[in-house]
Design a protein around this motif. Structure first.
Motif, PDB file in Angstrom:
ATOM      1  N   GLU A 147       0.825  -1.205   0.000  1.00 19.85           N
ATOM      2  CA  GLU A 147       0.000   0.000   0.000  1.00 19.85           C
ATOM      3  C   GLU A 147       0.861   1.259   0.000  1.00 19.85           C
ATOM      4  OE1 GLU A 147      -2.878  -0.405   3.143  1.00 19.85           O
ATOM      5  OE2 GLU A 147      -3.733  -2.206   2.231  1.00 19.85           O
ATOM      6  N   LEU A 148       1.990   1.223   0.700  1.00 19.75           N
ATOM      7  CA  LEU A 148       2.932   2.343   0.671  1.00 19.75           C
ATOM      8  C   LEU A 148       3.469   2.534  -0.748  1.00 19.75           C
ATOM      9  CD1 LEU A 148       4.655   4.467   2.248  1.00 19.75           C
ATOM     10  CD2 LEU A 148       6.349   2.649   2.519  1.00 19.75           C
ATOM     11  N   THR A 149       3.793   1.437  -1.412  1.00 14.78           N
ATOM     12  CA  THR A 149       4.287   1.499  -2.790  1.00 14.78           C
ATOM     13  C   THR A 149       3.231   2.091  -3.721  1.00 14.78           C
ATOM     14  OG1 THR A 149       5.704  -0.420  -2.379  1.00 14.78           O
ATOM     15  CG2 THR A 149       5.265   0.130  -4.687  1.00 14.78           C
ATOM     16  N   GLN A 150       1.976   1.681  -3.552  1.00 17.98           N
ATOM     17  CA  GLN A 150       0.891   2.242  -4.370  1.00 17.98           C
ATOM     18  C   GLN A 150       0.774   3.746  -4.155  1.00 17.98           C
ATOM     19  OE1 GLN A 150      -2.451  -0.133  -3.064  1.00 17.98           O
ATOM     20  NE2 GLN A 150      -2.534  -1.169  -5.055  1.00 17.98           N
ATOM     21  N   ALA A 151       0.831   4.178  -2.901  1.00 18.21           N
ATOM     22  CA  ALA A 151       0.730   5.606  -2.597  1.00 18.21           C
ATOM     23  C   ALA A 151       1.900   6.367  -3.234  1.00 18.21           C
ATOM     24  CB  ALA A 151       0.690   5.826  -1.081  1.00 18.21           C
ATOM     25  N   TRP A 152       3.096   5.809  -3.146  1.00 18.88           N
ATOM     26  CA  TRP A 152       4.263   6.447  -3.752  1.00 18.88           C
ATOM     27  C   TRP A 152       4.098   6.521  -5.274  1.00 18.88           C
ATOM     28  CZ3 TRP A 152       7.870   9.724  -3.135  1.00 18.88           C
ATOM     29  CH2 TRP A 152       8.872   9.842  -4.109  1.00 18.88           C
ATOM     30  N   ASN A 153       3.632   5.429  -5.876  1.00 14.36           N
ATOM     31  CA  ASN A 153       3.453   5.415  -7.329  1.00 14.36           C
ATOM     32  C   ASN A 153       2.468   6.485  -7.776  1.00 14.36           C
ATOM     33  OD1 ASN A 153       5.312   3.419  -7.804  1.00 14.36           O
ATOM     34  ND2 ASN A 153       3.816   1.770  -7.928  1.00 14.36           N
ATOM     35  N   ARG A 154       1.373   6.652  -7.040  1.00 11.68           N
ATOM     36  CA  ARG A 154       0.406   7.700  -7.377  1.00 11.68           C
ATOM     37  C   ARG A 154       1.047   9.085  -7.267  1.00 11.68           C
ATOM     38  NH1 ARG A 154      -3.140   5.551  -3.651  1.00 11.68           N
ATOM     39  NH2 ARG A 154      -4.023   3.709  -4.578  1.00 11.68           N
ATOM     40  N   LEU A 155       1.713   9.328  -6.149  1.00  9.52           N
ATOM     41  CA  LEU A 155       2.300  10.641  -5.898  1.00  9.52           C
ATOM     42  C   LEU A 155       3.407  10.974  -6.899  1.00  9.52           C
ATOM     43  CD1 LEU A 155       2.361  13.165  -4.106  1.00  9.52           C
ATOM     44  CD2 LEU A 155       3.966  11.953  -2.616  1.00  9.52           C
ATOM     45  N   SER A 156       4.174   9.981  -7.305  1.00 10.40           N
ATOM     46  CA  SER A 156       5.307  10.213  -8.205  1.00 10.40           C
ATOM     47  C   SER A 156       4.929  10.146  -9.681  1.00 10.40           C
ATOM     48  CB  SER A 156       6.427   9.203  -7.908  1.00 10.40           C
ATOM     49  OG  SER A 156       6.004   7.890  -8.246  1.00 10.40           O
ATOM     50  N   GLY A 157       3.635   9.968  -9.970  1.00 11.74           N
ATOM     51  CA  GLY A 157       3.188   9.934 -11.362  1.00 11.74           C
ATOM     52  C   GLY A 157       3.342   8.590 -12.037  1.00 11.74           C
ATOM     53  N   ARG A 158       3.637   7.559 -11.281  1.00 10.97           N
ATOM     54  CA  ARG A 158       3.793   6.212 -11.844  1.00 10.97           C
ATOM     55  C   ARG A 158       2.517   5.389 -11.720  1.00 10.97           C
ATOM     56  NH1 ARG A 158       8.534   7.478  -9.281  1.00 10.97           N
ATOM     57  NH2 ARG A 158      10.357   7.472 -10.619  1.00 10.97           N
ATOM     58  N   GLY A 159       1.510   5.990 -11.120  1.00 12.97           N
ATOM     59  CA  GLY A 159       0.220   5.319 -10.958  1.00 12.97           C
ATOM     60  C   GLY A 159      -0.890   6.328 -11.179  1.00 12.97           C
ATOM     61  N   ARG A 160      -2.086   5.824 -11.397  1.00 14.99           N
ATOM     62  CA  ARG A 160      -3.235   6.706 -11.611  1.00 14.99           C
ATOM     63  C   ARG A 160      -3.574   7.452 -10.324  1.00 14.99           C
ATOM     64  NH1 ARG A 160      -7.755   3.452 -12.418  1.00 14.99           N
ATOM     65  NH2 ARG A 160      -6.581   1.818 -11.411  1.00 14.99           N
ATOM     66  N   PRO A 161      -3.783   8.755 -10.417  1.00 19.39           N
ATOM     67  CA  PRO A 161      -4.095   9.531  -9.210  1.00 19.39           C
ATOM     68  C   PRO A 161      -5.503   9.287  -8.674  1.00 19.39           C
ATOM     69  CG  PRO A 161      -4.081  10.957 -11.143  1.00 19.39           C
ATOM     70  CD  PRO A 161      -3.628   9.595 -11.597  1.00 19.39           C
TER      71      PRO A 161
END
Length: 100
Positions: A39-53
């Motif tokens: 879940e931390l990785t998902q949050a980081w991915n969203r914040l860093s533009g690597r995941g859907r916001p």
């Protein structure tokens, strides 16, 4: 300090587990930690533009990252507490300072 934090997280986790009918067996501690790191990785991915916001603002995504980091910290402390680990000694050994 770490011992007090471990005990506080353990008390909160016990209350949560009892309220939701969860069994905190030895595997649960490491599996929950793994889940929270995901879940931390998902949050980081969203914040860093690597995941859907998912419609979240930058401020929301930063709060999500902080919340997930708190969960990871809590579950590390729970795992250590459940297994009788001396984290203060480990920090001193590995990081070369004594936690206050």
């Amino acid at each position: 300090m770490l011992d007090d934090l471990m005990k506080a997280f353990d008390a909160a986790s016990r209350r949560y587990a009892e309220a939701h009918g969860l069994t905190r067996d030895p595997d649960w501690f490491v599996l929950k930690l793994h889940e929270e790191v995901g879940e931390l990785t998902q949050a980081w991915n969203r914040l860093s533009g690597r995941g859907r916001p998912k419609g979240r603002s930058v401020e929301d995504m930063q709060r999500d990252l902080a919340d997930e980091a708190a969960d990871v910290l809590g579950h590390i402390l729970l795992l250590a507490h459940a297994n009788g680990l001396d984290l203060a000694a480990a920090v001193e050994r590995k990081w070369l300072f004594r936690p206050a």
